[in-house]
Write an enzyme that holds these catalytic residues in place. Structure first.
Site, PDB file in Angstrom:
ATOM      1  N   GLY A  94       0.814  -1.224   0.000  1.00  0.00           N
ATOM      2  CA  GLY A  94       0.000   0.000   0.000  1.00  0.00           C
ATOM      3  C   GLY A  94       0.844   1.269   0.000  1.00  0.00           C
ATOM      4  O   GLY A  94       1.932   1.293   0.563  1.00  0.00           O
ATOM      5  N   ARG A 130       1.317  -5.788  -5.005  1.00  0.00           N
ATOM      6  CA  ARG A 130       1.308  -6.685  -3.854  1.00  0.00           C
ATOM      7  C   ARG A 130       1.769  -8.111  -4.193  1.00  0.00           C
ATOM      8  O   ARG A 130       1.497  -9.037  -3.418  1.00  0.00           O
ATOM      9  CB  ARG A 130      -0.089  -6.733  -3.235  1.00  0.00           C
ATOM     10  CG  ARG A 130      -0.514  -5.442  -2.529  1.00  0.00           C
ATOM     11  CD  ARG A 130      -1.677  -5.674  -1.597  1.00  0.00           C
ATOM     12  NE  ARG A 130      -2.172  -4.445  -0.991  1.00  0.00           N
ATOM     13  CZ  ARG A 130      -1.690  -3.908   0.123  1.00  0.00           C
ATOM     14  NH1 ARG A 130      -0.670  -4.480   0.735  1.00  0.00           N
ATOM     15  NH2 ARG A 130      -2.202  -2.797   0.613  1.00  0.00           N
ATOM     16  N   ASP A 151       5.414  -7.882   5.753  1.00  0.00           N
ATOM     17  CA  ASP A 151       5.483  -9.035   4.852  1.00  0.00           C
ATOM     18  C   ASP A 151       6.534  -8.831   3.765  1.00  0.00           C
ATOM     19  O   ASP A 151       7.302  -9.738   3.451  1.00  0.00           O
ATOM     20  CB  ASP A 151       4.118  -9.284   4.187  1.00  0.00           C
ATOM     21  CG  ASP A 151       3.155  -9.948   5.158  1.00  0.00           C
ATOM     22  OD1 ASP A 151       3.638 -10.565   6.137  1.00  0.00           O
ATOM     23  OD2 ASP A 151       1.934  -9.834   4.952  1.00  0.00           O
ATOM     24  N   LYS A 195       8.100   0.688   5.575  1.00  0.00           N
ATOM     25  CA  LYS A 195       6.998   1.504   5.063  1.00  0.00           C
ATOM     26  C   LYS A 195       5.657   0.955   5.512  1.00  0.00           C
ATOM     27  O   LYS A 195       5.486  -0.265   5.507  1.00  0.00           O
ATOM     28  CB  LYS A 195       7.047   1.458   3.530  1.00  0.00           C
ATOM     29  CG  LYS A 195       5.851   2.042   2.849  1.00  0.00           C
ATOM     30  CD  LYS A 195       5.175   1.076   1.883  1.00  0.00           C
ATOM     31  CE  LYS A 195       4.414  -0.018   2.570  1.00  0.00           C
ATOM     32  NZ  LYS A 195       3.535  -0.805   1.698  1.00  0.00           N
ATOM     33  N   THR A 196       4.749   1.706   5.937  1.00  0.00           N
ATOM     34  CA  THR A 196       3.308   1.422   6.029  1.00  0.00           C
ATOM     35  C   THR A 196       2.624   2.481   6.893  1.00  0.00           C
ATOM     36  O   THR A 196       3.103   2.807   7.981  1.00  0.00           O
ATOM     37  CB  THR A 196       2.952   0.015   6.560  1.00  0.00           C
ATOM     38  OG1 THR A 196       1.519  -0.072   6.666  1.00  0.00           O
ATOM     39  CG2 THR A 196       3.539  -0.337   7.920  1.00  0.00           C
ATOM     40  N   ILE A 197       1.511   2.985   6.378  1.00  0.00           N
ATOM     41  CA  ILE A 197       0.756   3.967   7.163  1.00  0.00           C
ATOM     42  C   ILE A 197       0.232   3.316   8.439  1.00  0.00           C
ATOM     43  O   ILE A 197      -0.053   4.006   9.412  1.00  0.00           O
ATOM     44  CB  ILE A 197      -0.442   4.566   6.377  1.00  0.00           C
ATOM     45  CG1 ILE A 197      -1.445   3.478   5.958  1.00  0.00           C
ATOM     46  CG2 ILE A 197       0.027   5.376   5.189  1.00  0.00           C
ATOM     47  CD1 ILE A 197      -2.817   4.014   5.639  1.00  0.00           C
ATOM     48  N   ASP A 198       0.106   1.980   8.436  1.00  0.00           N
ATOM     49  CA  ASP A 198      -0.503   1.272   9.576  1.00  0.00           C
ATOM     50  C   ASP A 198       0.308   1.436  10.865  1.00  0.00           C
ATOM     51  O   ASP A 198      -0.222   1.229  11.951  1.00  0.00           O
ATOM     52  CB  ASP A 198      -0.655  -0.220   9.278  1.00  0.00           C
ATOM     53  CG  ASP A 198      -1.532  -0.483   8.068  1.00  0.00           C
ATOM     54  OD1 ASP A 198      -2.172   0.472   7.597  1.00  0.00           O
ATOM     55  OD2 ASP A 198      -1.562  -1.629   7.601  1.00  0.00           O
ATOM     56  N   TYR A 244     -25.654  15.434  14.982  1.00  0.00           N
ATOM     57  CA  TYR A 244     -25.248  14.114  14.475  1.00  0.00           C
ATOM     58  C   TYR A 244     -24.209  13.453  15.355  1.00  0.00           C
ATOM     59  O   TYR A 244     -23.327  14.119  15.910  1.00  0.00           O
ATOM     60  CB  TYR A 244     -24.600  14.240  13.084  1.00  0.00           C
ATOM     61  CG  TYR A 244     -25.522  14.645  11.983  1.00  0.00           C
ATOM     62  CD1 TYR A 244     -26.684  13.917  11.712  1.00  0.00           C
ATOM     63  CD2 TYR A 244     -25.212  15.750  11.183  1.00  0.00           C
ATOM     64  CE1 TYR A 244     -27.521  14.294  10.678  1.00  0.00           C
ATOM     65  CE2 TYR A 244     -26.043  16.128  10.145  1.00  0.00           C
ATOM     66  CZ  TYR A 244     -27.199  15.400   9.890  1.00  0.00           C
ATOM     67  OH  TYR A 244     -28.014  15.776   8.870  1.00  0.00           O
ATOM     68  N   GLY A 247      -5.857   0.882   8.697  1.00  0.00           N
ATOM     69  CA  GLY A 247      -4.788   0.438   9.595  1.00  0.00           C
ATOM     70  C   GLY A 247      -4.687  -1.069   9.677  1.00  0.00           C
ATOM     71  O   GLY A 247      -3.925  -1.596  10.470  1.00  0.00           O
ATOM     72  N   GLU A 289     -10.098  -0.092  11.565  1.00  0.00           N
ATOM     73  CA  GLU A 289     -10.530  -0.945  10.450  1.00  0.00           C
ATOM     74  C   GLU A 289     -10.639  -2.435  10.815  1.00  0.00           C
ATOM     75  O   GLU A 289     -11.551  -3.126  10.398  1.00  0.00           O
ATOM     76  CB  GLU A 289      -9.503  -0.766   9.320  1.00  0.00           C
ATOM     77  CG  GLU A 289      -9.750  -1.541   8.079  1.00  0.00           C
ATOM     78  CD  GLU A 289      -8.686  -1.251   7.031  1.00  0.00           C
ATOM     79  OE1 GLU A 289      -9.018  -0.620   6.025  1.00  0.00           O
ATOM     80  OE2 GLU A 289      -7.521  -1.658   7.216  1.00  0.00           O
ATOM     81  N   GLU A 315      -7.609   8.495   1.450  1.00  0.00           N
ATOM     82  CA  GLU A 315      -7.428   9.960   1.436  1.00  0.00           C
ATOM     83  C   GLU A 315      -6.057  10.374   1.954  1.00  0.00           C
ATOM     84  O   GLU A 315      -5.571  11.458   1.645  1.00  0.00           O
ATOM     85  CB  GLU A 315      -8.478  10.623   2.336  1.00  0.00           C
ATOM     86  CG  GLU A 315      -9.908  10.487   1.901  1.00  0.00           C
ATOM     87  CD  GLU A 315     -10.560   9.169   2.309  1.00  0.00           C
ATOM     88  OE1 GLU A 315      -9.831   8.247   2.721  1.00  0.00           O
ATOM     89  OE2 GLU A 315     -11.776   9.064   2.176  1.00  0.00           O
TER      90      GLU A 315
HETATM   91  P1  FBP Z   1       0.511  -1.999   3.604  1.00  0.00           P
HETATM   92  O1  FBP Z   1       0.493  -2.870   4.814  1.00  0.00           O
HETATM   93  O2  FBP Z   1       0.874  -2.712   2.374  1.00  0.00           O
HETATM   94  O3  FBP Z   1       1.365  -0.780   3.841  1.00  0.00           O
HETATM   95  O4  FBP Z   1      -0.974  -1.457   3.349  1.00  0.00           O
HETATM   96  C1  FBP Z   1      -1.646  -0.661   4.217  1.00  0.00           C
HETATM   97  C2  FBP Z   1      -3.127  -0.517   3.877  1.00  0.00           C
HETATM   98  O5  FBP Z   1      -3.394   0.834   3.566  1.00  0.00           O
HETATM   99  C3  FBP Z   1      -4.018  -1.002   5.027  1.00  0.00           C
HETATM  100  O6  FBP Z   1      -4.208   0.002   5.992  1.00  0.00           O
HETATM  101  C4  FBP Z   1      -5.274  -1.390   4.306  1.00  0.00           C
HETATM  102  O7  FBP Z   1      -6.028  -2.342   5.015  1.00  0.00           O
HETATM  103  C5  FBP Z   1      -4.763  -1.944   3.011  1.00  0.00           C
HETATM  104  O8  FBP Z   1      -3.516  -1.311   2.769  1.00  0.00           O
HETATM  105  C6  FBP Z   1      -5.683  -1.726   1.853  1.00  0.00           C
HETATM  106  O9  FBP Z   1      -5.214  -2.436   0.773  1.00  0.00           O
HETATM  107  P2  FBP Z   1      -5.436  -2.018  -0.747  1.00  0.00           P
HETATM  108  O10 FBP Z   1      -4.502  -0.883  -1.027  1.00  0.00           O
HETATM  109  O11 FBP Z   1      -5.031  -3.231  -1.499  1.00  0.00           O
HETATM  110  O12 FBP Z   1      -6.859  -1.615  -0.900  1.00  0.00           O
END
Ligand code: FBP
Length: 547
Positions: A78, A142, A173, A199-202, A240, A248, A308, A422
């Site tokens: 991602g 991926r 991974d 790397k990963t936003i998670d 609301y 994540g 998520e 986003e």
């Molecule tokens: P990575 O672990 O590859 O960095 O991906 C993060 C992520 O944005 C997760 O937060 C999310 O669940 C997933 O990718 C969504 O996957 P896709 O980009 O295939 O829709």
């Protein structure tokens, strides 16, 4: 390419580097390392790359001459803000060490290596992408690099382009696979080094030596800006309850960081749900309780942050999903022949009593999502489940019942949001711009020092960049054995939210107050130019962890 005013100004930004990397550099080696667990098993699987020392780069008295080197780079998984700066850091680093060095990018992820799909990244191209978000310079993918034939296909093109080192920019991974590839090429004596970048936003690729994965900082700031805006809207209209799901994957780091930034009324943390063995009804009751309590103060509005991966952390749902996975894998053909309108009843009739009752209690749409959407490994794609809608509907039902009993007298109207894509390609914050450039530059030095099976590491990042510590960590050090698809495999240990960690404790100490009061914080948009306390703050998570 047409550029925005911000892009033009941002192109001129020179990312900061650790002091040690600015002039002549020497590598110092620490003691031999061990994997975090399962040492014997990991050692046996990685005889050539196990136990290597930690590397630290320091200022040297005089510079060394390095031969020119061709390097390949892959963006895996991602998108995360700052990927382009990792690549420009590698480019500038290898050019500094020898101006005749060259950089090749493999197109659309690891698949580009296997399919021999590549392009040379020249200075003109790199300059177009400095300090920009996205992975579009070469694209990402991926494809899993895990089979010997893929490694051999990769070797063919690396040999042809005379590439001596490959940098894989990815999550846990992809870096696990980078380590397996490094070991394979070392065992075969192919003379190709493999280096990983976190790397990963998670935010779930972190440990003692890797403070954070890149992209987490920017993505959380983007989500927090938008949640802050929603909270102001919410506090203006006062009509609301906003249910906001945040990306994540498994870990709740993003939801927790956003909660620390915006002070919502409610934030659910999956890891706590699992630890307390909470049911879906426990979560719904908690949210409904906060809604009812706020209603008694006349506040029929609020915000709820939902990670998520929540569904998979609810122990009862986890058991249901596991049974569904096995059942559908074994009975795929029979299931595909059942009419859509009868699938729900069919499943209810086939599951064990406990799981059947839970399945029957789920709203129609969620029940369908659980049976239909499988990823290539046969697992439910939890990110496709509308948890925000599910919870909002269940809370509404509970509040309606409480109204009958006279326990709830307010109003409950909802809005639903999902924030993920986003934030993944936003222009990197100053933190990510500097951190990523430094990670790339460090990778160049690891390559120049002949290292393989290492992850680029930059630490002490809550201090000014000058004081950051650059080096390398053997990837085997982060590994343990885990069951994957029925087999024990060596993998990098995923970092979930620690309930005894400082970020969660800071949140837990304040959440009851945030639930009752309206004490929202509005972080506003990421600032790239201006006072350092506005532009250069790392995440609250990192500040609390490093405090
Ligand atoms: P990575 O672990 O590859 O960095 O991906 C993060 C992520 O944005 C997760 O937060 C999310 O669940 C997933 O990718 C969504 O996957 P896709 O980009 O295939 O829709």
């Amino acid at each position: 390419m047409t550029k925005s005013a911000l892009q033009l100004a941002r192109a001129a930004y020179q990312p900061k580097l650790p002091k040690a990397l600015k002039g002549a550099v020497k590598a110092t080696e620490g003691a031999a390392t061990q994997s975090v667990a399962d040492q014997e098993a990991i050692k046996q699987l990685f005889p050539n790359t196990y136990g290597m020392p930690l590397i630290k780069f320091e200022e040297a008295a005089q510079s060394t001459d390095y031969p020119a080197v061709n390097v390949g780079v892959i963006l895996s998984g991602g998108q995360a803000p700052g990927g382009h700066n990792v690549i420009s850091g590698i480019f500038d680093g290898i050019k500094k060490l020898n101006p005749s060095s060259r950089l090749y990018g493999f197109i659309l992820g690891p698949g580009g290596l296997v399919d021999h799909n590549y392009m040379e990244l020249t200075a003109d191209i790199i300059d177009e992408y400095r300090n920009t978000g996205g992975f579009d310079i070469i694209g990402s993918g991926r494809t899993k690099l895990e089979k010997e034939e893929q490694f051999e296909k990769g070797y063919e093109i690396l040999k042809q382009l005379d590439i001596k080192a490959l940098v894989i920019i990815g999550g846990d991974d992809s870096n696990t696979n980078a380590c397996v590839l490094a070991e394979y090429y070392a065992a075969k004596k192919y003379g190709i080094q493999v280096i990983g970048c976190p790397k990963t936003i998670d935010g779930d690729l972190k440990n003692e030596m890797i403070e954070t994965s890149f992209g987490f900082d920017t993505a959380c700031k983007v989500y927090s800006e938008v949640i802050g805006n929603i909270q102001r809207d919410c506090n203006s209209a006062r009509k609301y309850w906003h249910f906001i799901k945040l990306m994540g994957r498994s870990a709740s780091h993003i939801a927790l960081e956003c909660a620390l930034q915006v002070q919502p009324n409610i934030c659910i943390v999956s890891e706590e749900v699992e630890a307390k063995n909470m049911s879906l009804d426990d979560i719904v009751t908690y949210i409904a309780g906060v809604v009812a309590a706020r209603a008694t103060d006349g506040n029929n509005f609020g915000t709820v942050l939902i990670p998520e991966g929540l569904i998979e952390f609810i122990p009862a749902m986890k058991r249901l999903i596991a049974e569904l996975n096995d059942f559908l894998a074994a009975n795929a053909k029979e299931f595909s022949q059942i009419k859509k309108s009868q699938q729900r009843d069919y499943i209810i009739g086939k599951l064990s009593a406990e799981n059947s009752a839970i399945y029957a209690s789920l709203p129609e749409a969620v029940a369908r999502q659980l049976t239909l959407d499988r990823d290539p490994h046969g697992n439910v794609q939890v990110s496709l489940i509308d948890t925000e809608t599910l919870l909002a509907e269940m809370v509404a039902t509970k509040l309606a019942a409480w109204k009958e009993e006279g326990k709830f007298t307010g109003k409950f109207a909802t809005q639903h949001h999902f924030f993920g894509y986003e934030g993944r390609c936003a222009a990197p914050s100053n933190y990510d711009a500097d951190y990523c450039y430094s990670l790339g530059y460090t990778a160049a030095f690891l390559i120049a020092n002949g290292k393989t099976g290492y992850m680029s590491s930059v630490r002490n990042t809550t201090a000014p960049a000058d004081q950051w510590i650059a080096g390398g960590v053997p990837i085997t050090m982060m590994m343990n054995m885990e069951r994957r698809h029925g087999e024990m495999k060596p993998v990098i240990q995923k970092a979930l939210v620690k309930l005894d960690g400082a970020p969660f404790r800071a949140f837990a100490a304040q959440r009851d107050r945030w639930a009752k009061l309206t004490d929202y914080v509005y972080p506003g948009p990421i600032q790239y130019f201006g006072p350092t306390e506005v532009c250069d703050q790392p995440t609250k998570t990192l500040q609390l962890e490093q405090a």
